[in-house]
Design a protein around this motif. Structure first.
Motif, short mmCIF file in Angstrom:
data_model
loop_
_atom_site.label_atom_id
_atom_site.label_comp_id
_atom_site.label_asym_id
_atom_site.label_seq_id
_atom_site.Cartn_x
_atom_site.Cartn_y
_atom_site.Cartn_z
N PRO A 1 3.96 10.29 -1.73
CA PRO A 1 4.71 10.04 -0.49
C PRO A 1 3.95 10.43 0.77
CG PRO A 1 5.61 11.93 -1.65
CD PRO A 1 4.59 11.33 -2.55
N ASP A 2 3.01 11.35 0.66
CA ASP A 2 2.33 11.84 1.88
C ASP A 2 0.99 11.16 2.14
OD1 ASP A 2 1.42 12.92 -0.46
OD2 ASP A 2 0.87 14.84 0.41
N LYS A 3 0.70 10.08 1.39
CA LYS A 3 -0.62 9.46 1.54
C LYS A 3 -0.56 8.14 2.29
CE LYS A 3 -3.16 12.30 -1.17
NZ LYS A 3 -2.33 13.53 -0.98
N ALA A 4 0.56 7.85 2.94
CA ALA A 4 0.76 6.53 3.55
C ALA A 4 -0.35 6.14 4.52
CB ALA A 4 2.11 6.48 4.25
N ASP A 5 -0.87 7.12 5.26
CA ASP A 5 -1.84 6.78 6.31
C ASP A 5 -3.29 6.93 5.87
OD1 ASP A 5 0.25 6.24 8.06
OD2 ASP A 5 0.46 8.38 8.55
N ARG A 6 -3.50 7.24 4.59
CA ARG A 6 -4.87 7.34 4.11
C ARG A 6 -5.45 5.96 3.88
NH1 ARG A 6 -5.84 12.36 1.66
NH2 ARG A 6 -4.74 13.89 2.92
N TYR A 7 -6.79 5.91 3.89
CA TYR A 7 -7.48 4.69 3.49
C TYR A 7 -7.88 4.81 2.03
CZ TYR A 7 -7.52 2.81 8.16
OH TYR A 7 -7.11 2.28 9.34
N PRO A 8 -8.05 3.67 1.35
CA PRO A 8 -8.37 3.73 -0.08
C PRO A 8 -9.55 4.64 -0.40
CG PRO A 8 -7.86 1.49 0.54
CD PRO A 8 -7.82 2.30 1.80
N TYR A 9 -10.60 4.61 0.44
CA TYR A 9 -11.78 5.41 0.09
C TYR A 9 -11.51 6.91 0.18
CZ TYR A 9 -12.70 6.36 5.04
OH TYR A 9 -12.61 6.80 6.33
N GLN A 10 -10.36 7.29 0.77
CA GLN A 10 -10.04 8.72 0.84
C GLN A 10 -9.23 9.19 -0.37
OE1 GLN A 10 -8.10 8.14 4.69
NE2 GLN A 10 -9.60 9.51 5.63
N LEU A 11 -9.00 8.28 -1.33
CA LEU A 11 -8.19 8.63 -2.50
C LEU A 11 -9.05 8.67 -3.76
CD1 LEU A 11 -5.16 6.22 -1.92
CD2 LEU A 11 -5.37 8.60 -1.19
N SER A 12 -8.57 9.42 -4.76
CA SER A 12 -9.25 9.43 -6.06
C SER A 12 -8.95 8.11 -6.77
CB SER A 12 -8.74 10.59 -6.90
OG SER A 12 -7.42 10.33 -7.31
N GLY A 13 -9.70 7.85 -7.83
CA GLY A 13 -9.50 6.61 -8.59
C GLY A 13 -8.07 6.48 -9.09
N GLY A 14 -7.55 7.57 -9.63
CA GLY A 14 -6.19 7.54 -10.16
C GLY A 14 -5.17 7.23 -9.07
N GLN A 15 -5.37 7.84 -7.91
CA GLN A 15 -4.45 7.58 -6.79
C GLN A 15 -4.56 6.14 -6.33
OE1 GLN A 15 -5.89 10.68 -4.20
NE2 GLN A 15 -4.22 12.05 -4.73
N GLN A 16 -5.80 5.63 -6.29
CA GLN A 16 -5.99 4.24 -5.86
C GLN A 16 -5.25 3.29 -6.79
OE1 GLN A 16 -9.87 2.82 -4.50
NE2 GLN A 16 -10.59 4.91 -4.55
N GLN A 17 -5.33 3.57 -8.10
CA GLN A 17 -4.70 2.67 -9.04
C GLN A 17 -3.17 2.75 -8.93
OE1 GLN A 17 -5.15 -0.08 -10.03
NE2 GLN A 17 -6.41 0.01 -11.86
#
Ligand SMILES: Nc1ncnc2c1ncn2[C@@H]1O[C@H](COP(=O)(O)OP(=O)(O)O)[C@@H](O)[C@H]1O
Ligand SMILES: [Mg+2]
Lengths: 262, 366
Positions: free
Chosen positions: B124-140
């Motif tokens: 819920p708190d990642k709405a404003d992140r860009y994909p490259y700022q996330l781990s692989g699992g989060q991206q998926q």
């Protein structure tokens, strides 16, 4: 060994630096010979033709960039997505301006469009159209390579298919997904295009356009110090443009693509 | 009438047949996996459901409507890719809301739905992140939320966990299953990992070289493989050749040693060769079972909770794997030791006539 290689590195750097900057220094020193100091620069900025031709070339450059992007982006995208076997041929076609001299191009244009069904060369507007068209062709090698390299950096197929499965059509995919991810590539292609257009002489002269290239050359025929000053000013503008590009590119994560120039 | 129906699907790429006579009827809300080695046609079949490939023959129907000729952006099918395929220029919220913006939903509706979905995937708190700022699992997870946002009729996932490490893979796969259950969305999941397929699916479609080898529940596919390919691909089954000695009583001879199957052999007469299979965990060291085989220990492998002992049978040509639970009191035989292994007649599965190739051969070729 390490110290030696470091020394060699510095040597190469210094030689390169001198090779690049000595001519500039020379040009600057030459422009300073006019009395009083900086008078060459004053004459240049006072001459209304300087600003007029530069603005004209700048507008032509921007139009060229727009036309070039509108042609190249969909083409390069489609070739990558659906016709990868055509890539070498498309690349060859975009390289043709390196092989065919501008003088041939402009005579071809004049012959084709002086009469016949589309007598563009006869009017001012038509000649402007021809100029933008010719410059668009000249920009192909730079623009295509920049865009193609940019496309290689993203997963074109998956991004396209992801958009499609979410309901997007081609225009939306291009405008909202593909082009934003090509920002740095498009900027570097645009910059190179602008640089060519602003300095181009042959085509502008034969189409009798009031462009910056012919102006510098005219100035060179009549005056001694002013052309040196104008060269330096246009060089400075070039660097400002480059600075703008790196400023725009900072937010993007794609590396700035330095595209091989002539 | 099934919700998702593939009938007589064929796909040819020039000379290669990627998919041959594929038939499947999946119920609404069912979780179906396509399982098979690399190159067997799983992705191609999935892409025909999504509309990215046109079948050479056959039809795809969803909810009774033939969508075979419909463009991918007219299908309302959600897709999750192995490579995530998030839009790098958009934030998490931008990615998840993309399909809704395409559908011209009002801004506040989009925002509300995005918030819902980010809660569903525990970001819920990642709405404003860009994909490259996330781990692989989060991206998926974001990719999953993006696909679910449009409330697709069918959710398609192509090896979504293959690029992640083992721990995340298990966590995420359980989450995918939980979300799928709670939404009741019809799902097709492509994988080459038998454990993934077994743990997730209502039904598994086992594929090999463009053909369906078997369709069944994980229980059926694991315990009653229809072909030697299924037997060896789903689990590391012992697949070997035996000669029928007494078809009516289920008597067989393997490696010169007599064994018995629980059921009569119906597929081949006395004297013929058949393929038989038994699972490593059905075998045990010692003389407890009715079937006994003598052999020499080749090697012993610790697989965490399980110890796998490979035994050369007397002739030396056949190697059988035996699994026992790891236990500190276990006396593990040394390599080269003479042992007896045993198993009940129920463990013996008599499959078709001798295998042309086992799954291991196919995997080795691939
Ligand atoms: N676009 C294509 N062109 C030619 N052959 C293809 C194409 N896509 C897949 N294939 C072939 O079809 C077969 C099945 O591929 P695929 O469906 O990707 O297998 P899987 O997903 O099970 O690994 C393979 O032999 C592959 O080489
Ligand atoms: Mg695949």
């Amino acid at each position: 060994m390490n110290r030696l290689s470091r020394l060699a590195w510095w040597l190469v750097f210094i030689v390169g630096f001198l090779y690049f900057f000595l001519p500039l220094l020379g040009t600057f020193a030459f422009s300073m010979r006019s009395q009083p100091l900086f008078s060459a620069y004053a004459v240049v900025t006072d001459d209304p033709q300087f600003a007029e031709t530069l603005i004209y070339s700048f507008i032509v450059g921007v139009l060229t960039i727009i036309v070039s992007i509108a042609l190249i982006v969909p083409t390069a995208y489609w070739v990558r997505l659906r016709l990868p076997r055509l890539r070498p041929y498309i690349e060859f076609i975009t390289l043709l301006p390196f092989v065919i001299p501008p003088i041939i191009l402009v005579f071809g244009l004049l012959r084709t469009y002086s009469g016949g069904p589309l007598p563009l060369a006869g009017s001012d507007f038509g000649s402007n159209v021809l100029l933008v068209a010719a410059y668009t062709v000249l920009s192909f090698p730079y623009m295509y390579r920049a865009v193609d390299t940019g496309l290689r950096a993203i997963d074109v197929q998956s991004l396209t298919e992801a958009s499609q499965s979410l309901g997007a059509g081609w225009l939306r995919i291009l405008v909202q997904v593909i082009i934003p991810n090509l920002r740095v590539s498009l900027l570097s292609g645009a910059f190179l295009t602008l640089a060519i257009v602003v300095g181009e002489f042959t085509i502008a002269t034969f189409l009798a356009r009031p462009a910056f290239g012919p102006y510098i050359s005219l100035l060179g025929g009549n005056k001694a110090y002013e052309p040196a000053a104008v060269s330096l000013i246009s060089f400075g503008l070039t660097w400002i443009a480059m600075g703008l590009i790196s400023l725009f590119g900072r937010g993007a994560r794609t590396r700035v693509q330095v595209v091989g120039a002539r | 009438m099934a919700f998702l129906e593939l009938s007589g699907i064929q796909k040819r790429f020039g000379e290669t047949s990627a998919v041959i006579d594929f038939n499947l009827a999946a119920e609404r809300g069912e979780f179906v996996s396509f399982l098979g080695p690399s190159g067997c046609g799983k992705t191609t079949t999935l892409r025909m459901i999504a509309g990215f490939e046109q079948p050479t023959a056959g039809t795809v129907a969803v909810d009774g409507k033939d969508i075979t000729r419909r463009a991918p952006n007219q299908r309302n099918v959600g897709m999750v890719f192995q490579s995530y395929a998030l839009f790098p220029n958009m934030t998490v919220a931008g990615n998840v809301g993309f399909g809704l913006r395409v559908r011209k939903q009002p801004k506040d509706r989009v925002a509300k739905r995005v918030t819902e979905l980010l809660e569903l995937i525990h970001l819920p708190d990642k709405a404003d992140r860009y994909p490259y700022q996330l781990s692989g699992g989060q991206q998926q997870r974001v990719a999953l939320a993006r696909a679910l946002a449009i409330e697709p009729q069918v959710l398609l996932l192509d090896e979504p966990l293959s690029a992640l490490d083992a721990k995340i893979r298990v966590i995420l796969r359980n989450e995918i299953r939980a979300i799928q259950r709670s939404l009741g969305i019809t799902t097709v999941y492509v994988t080459h990992d038998q454990e993934e397929a077994l743990s997730l699916s209502d039904r598994i479609v086992v594929m090999s070289e463009g053909r369906i080898e078997q369709i069944g529940s994980p229980f059926e596919v694991y315990n009653f493989p229809a072909t030697s390919f299924v037997a060896s691909f789903v689990g590391t089954l012992n697949v070997m050749t035996a000669r029928v000695a007494g078809a009516a009583e289920g008597r067989l001879v393997m490696d010169g040693q007599p064994i018995r199957a629980a059921r009569p052999v119906t597929i081949a007469p006395d004297g013929a060769n058949v393929t038989i299979a038994f699972r490593p965990e059905m075998l045990s060291m010692g003389e407890a079972g009715a079937n006994r085989l003598r052999g020499t220990v080749q090697d012993v492998t610790f697989l965490g909770s399980i110890v796998r002992i490979r035994v050369h049978l007397a002739s030396g040509a056949t190697v059988v794997s035996v699994d026992t639970f790891n236990d500190p009191n276990l006396t593990v035989p040394e390599a080269g030791a003479e042992v007896t292994i045993s198993f009940p007649p129920e463990a013996v599965l008599v499959l078709e006539a001798p295998p042309a190739a086992t799954a291991e051969d196919l995997i080795a070729e691939a």
